[in-house]
Design a protein around this motif. Sequence first.
Motif, PDB file in Angstrom:
ATOM      1  N   UNK A 198      44.265  39.144  35.979  1.00 58.21           N
ATOM      2  CA  UNK A 198      43.844  38.786  37.183  1.00 58.21           C
ATOM      3  C   UNK A 198      44.386  39.953  37.860  1.00 58.21           C
ATOM      4  N   UNK A 199      43.625  40.140  39.260  1.00 58.86           N
ATOM      5  CA  UNK A 199      44.142  41.184  40.288  1.00 58.86           C
ATOM      6  C   UNK A 199      45.308  40.593  41.025  1.00 58.86           C
ATOM      7  N   UNK A 200      45.912  41.708  41.619  1.00 61.11           N
ATOM      8  CA  UNK A 200      47.051  41.690  42.409  1.00 61.11           C
ATOM      9  C   UNK A 200      46.939  40.287  43.438  1.00 61.11           C
ATOM     10  N   UNK A 201      45.732  40.330  44.177  1.00 62.74           N
ATOM     11  CA  UNK A 201      45.515  39.303  45.239  1.00 62.74           C
ATOM     12  C   UNK A 201      45.716  37.740  44.288  1.00 62.74           C
ATOM     13  N   UNK A 202      44.966  37.883  43.378  1.00 65.74           N
ATOM     14  CA  UNK A 202      44.877  36.380  42.732  1.00 65.74           C
ATOM     15  C   UNK A 202      46.146  35.743  42.066  1.00 65.74           C
ATOM     16  N   UNK A 203      46.780  37.034  41.434  1.00 64.53           N
ATOM     17  CA  UNK A 203      48.132  36.756  41.086  1.00 64.53           C
ATOM     18  C   UNK A 203      49.114  36.252  42.059  1.00 64.53           C
ATOM     19  N   UNK A 204      49.025  36.897  43.067  1.00 64.90           N
ATOM     20  CA  UNK A 204      49.843  36.466  44.322  1.00 64.90           C
ATOM     21  C   UNK A 204      49.608  35.168  44.882  1.00 64.90           C
ATOM     22  N   UNK A 205      48.221  34.631  44.971  1.00 65.43           N
ATOM     23  CA  UNK A 205      47.817  33.399  45.465  1.00 65.43           C
ATOM     24  C   UNK A 205      48.158  32.435  44.310  1.00 65.43           C
ATOM     25  N   UNK A 206      48.181  32.547  43.055  1.00 60.42           N
ATOM     26  CA  UNK A 206      48.533  31.805  42.027  1.00 60.42           C
ATOM     27  C   UNK A 206      49.876  31.536  41.844  1.00 60.42           C
ATOM     28  N   UNK A 207      50.780  32.363  42.076  1.00 54.44           N
ATOM     29  CA  UNK A 207      52.198  32.353  41.902  1.00 54.44           C
ATOM     30  C   UNK A 207      53.306  32.470  43.014  1.00 54.44           C
ATOM     31  N   UNK A 209      54.035  35.403  44.415  1.00 59.09           N
ATOM     32  CA  UNK A 209      54.777  36.466  44.227  1.00 59.09           C
ATOM     33  C   UNK A 209      53.944  37.755  44.449  1.00 59.09           C
ATOM     34  N   UNK A 210      54.507  38.587  45.396  1.00 54.76           N
ATOM     35  CA  UNK A 210      53.840  39.782  45.863  1.00 54.76           C
ATOM     36  C   UNK A 210      53.960  40.854  44.913  1.00 54.76           C
ATOM     37  N   UNK A 211      55.270  41.095  44.143  1.00 58.80           N
ATOM     38  CA  UNK A 211      55.306  42.010  43.185  1.00 58.80           C
ATOM     39  C   UNK A 211      54.479  41.688  41.864  1.00 58.80           C
ATOM     40  N   UNK A 212      53.724  42.565  41.683  1.00 55.44           N
ATOM     41  CA  UNK A 212      52.764  42.294  40.094  1.00 55.44           C
ATOM     42  C   UNK A 212      53.480  42.015  39.178  1.00 55.44           C
ATOM     43  N   UNK A 213      54.700  42.643  39.026  1.00 52.77           N
ATOM     44  CA  UNK A 213      55.426  42.640  37.794  1.00 52.77           C
ATOM     45  C   UNK A 213      55.910  41.130  37.565  1.00 52.77           C
TER      46      UNK A 213
END
Length: 324
Positions: A198-207, A209-213
Amino acid sequence: MNRSTSRRIVLAGNVIADVVIEIPALPERGGDVVGTRTVTTAGGGFNTLVAARRLGAEAVHAGLHGTRPHGDLVRAAVAAEDIGTLLPARADGGTGFTVALVDSGGERTFVTSFGAEATLAPADMAAVGAQLRPGDLVQLSGYGLALPGNGPLLSGLTAAVPADSILCFDCFDPRPLVADIPESVLAPVLARTDWLSANARDARIMTGHEDPRTAAAALGQRLAPGAGALVRADRDGCRPAAPGQQPVHVPGFPVTAVDGNGAGDAHVGAFLALLGQGFDALTAARGADAAVALSVTRRGPATAPDRAELAVFLAGDPLAGQLA
């Protein structure tokens, strides 16, 4: 690495046409604007297949493709890259397309009109399932799962993926499309997923969490034991969390980007190709970061490098010698 040892990449997704129109700025509602440049190319999952194929992996398209000019364009582009197809052309409909409006600041606005590729039938999925091989790397995308007709069929395809194959789920742009995937469709995919990208935006929306890690760790917790998650952060590289491990930062490469179209696709394709050639996840992620860095310095939708180009770009890196 010997190309004959590479696993096959199978894209169970859409390859459509991209109509890219460069404009000074988006018009107001009801307004008008004159484009300064227009180009029509193969797009969608084509970029992933090209990235994998150029690094020496066998790559095949397992989705539908129609007739008419856009279908002919897609098939010609696929054939030119020596990419195979598992399903015959549909004679009862054309291939769909995306209109991408690119303003002077590089921001993209997309409008997609799906065609034959959005009309999968059970017989199509049965034909794809029968052609899957042990060891294949099968990629599913959130775009395909979000389609009302295709989603349940693609979700059901997971049952036909051989046990020793790797399933990669790429959750592009979860809002608004992927956010609407029914749980009955998404759950079987996540349960079978070996790698989620996932890209960082997708990951933030799904979780949340702002921090990619942190987001990569949270995504991994949504998967079955033994699965990995990877969050892409553009020029900052990516954060892969290999199965049973905490996420680590794999740095990106500083370049002057001129066109980021298809960068996420290139990362997924390169990562899967290298993973399928026996590289560990961190090495594959570093190679994918490098492939993306090189690709965004070129204009066009399918600009991923081949093995020789990637080796030159990585000169001095241990991976460079292994690509020869």
